[in-house]
Motif scaffolding. Structure first.
Motif, PDB file in Angstrom:
ATOM      1  N   GLU A 107     -10.572 205.767  91.249  1.00  0.00           N
ATOM      2  CA  GLU A 107     -11.023 207.044  90.691  1.00  0.00           C
ATOM      3  C   GLU A 107     -11.096 207.006  89.163  1.00  0.00           C
ATOM      4  O   GLU A 107     -12.035 207.532  88.577  1.00  0.00           O
ATOM      5  N   ILE A 108     -10.116 206.375  88.530  1.00  0.00           N
ATOM      6  CA  ILE A 108     -10.127 206.255  87.069  1.00  0.00           C
ATOM      7  C   ILE A 108     -11.306 205.398  86.629  1.00  0.00           C
ATOM      8  O   ILE A 108     -12.015 205.741  85.670  1.00  0.00           O
ATOM      9  N   ALA A 109     -11.539 204.288  87.318  1.00  0.00           N
ATOM     10  CA  ALA A 109     -12.667 203.416  86.988  1.00  0.00           C
ATOM     11  C   ALA A 109     -13.993 204.152  87.175  1.00  0.00           C
ATOM     12  O   ALA A 109     -14.934 203.969  86.388  1.00  0.00           O
ATOM     13  N   TYR A 110     -14.079 204.989  88.192  1.00  0.00           N
ATOM     14  CA  TYR A 110     -15.277 205.802  88.438  1.00  0.00           C
ATOM     15  C   TYR A 110     -15.542 206.714  87.239  1.00  0.00           C
ATOM     16  O   TYR A 110     -16.674 206.806  86.749  1.00  0.00           O
ATOM     17  N   GLU A 111     -14.501 207.374  86.753  1.00  0.00           N
ATOM     18  CA  GLU A 111     -14.652 208.271  85.601  1.00  0.00           C
ATOM     19  C   GLU A 111     -14.978 207.491  84.327  1.00  0.00           C
ATOM     20  O   GLU A 111     -15.804 207.930  83.523  1.00  0.00           O
TER      21      GLU A 111
END
Length: 175
Positions: A161-165
């Protein structure tokens, strides 16, 4: 496979998923969106075949997006084909239908809520909750707390999720 390796696959998958979408949706660059989509399909596919918990998560995301009619470009179809081919070639772990259904419903709730809540509510909490797709995060955490998943898979999912953001931020800064 170690959780470090699995976390790397989750991070790559999250980053490539968002970057591919932005390339297609914003720049209308089918070629690069599809190429990055292949990388996303590879990362998520290999995570799926090597970890039962990753299989639940990535299959749920796939089915949730299909049901929410979010597979809306050739880049998604190419990513889907790569993912399915890896799963067919290497095989996926045997899954519990109940756990898979829970994960699919959480992914579907996130996708539907992400699209609809801001259109029907001014509630800041609800808007943020669905903007950042918290249903599946909470479900994965609860599955980890209950012992169904290892807590490290929750860390891997948060890394995704962090990488997505981060991919969204990187894309905005490069365009």
């Amino acid at each position: 496979m170690s959780y470090v390796s699995l976390a790397i696959l989750f991070i790559l998958s999250g980053f490539f998923m968002k970057y591919s979408d932005d390339l297609f949706d914003v720049r209308h660059d089918i070629k690069w969106a599809s190429l990055i989509g292949v990388l996303c399909g590879l990362a998520s596919g290999f995570a799926t075949v090597y970890s039962i918990e990753a299989a639940y998560i990535f299959i749920a995301i796939l089915i949730g997006n299909l049901l929410a009619l979010k597979v809306d470009g050739i880049h998604h179809v190419i990513t889907l084909i790569v993912f399915v081919l890896i799963c067919l070639i290497f095989g996926i772990p045997e899954l519990s239908l109940v756990v898979l259904l829970i994960c699919i419903l959480s992914a579907l709730s996130d996708e539907v809520g992400h699209e609809l809540i801001s259109k029907v509510s001014d509630n800041k909490f609800l808007n943020l909750f669905f903007e950042y797709r918290f249903v599946m995060k909470i479900v994965i955490l609860l599955l980890a707390i209950s012992g169904i998943f290892n807590i490290w898979i929750f860390v891997c999912f948060i890394s995704f999720e962090i990488a997505y953001e981060i991919a969204g931020i990187v894309f905005e800064n490069l365009n």
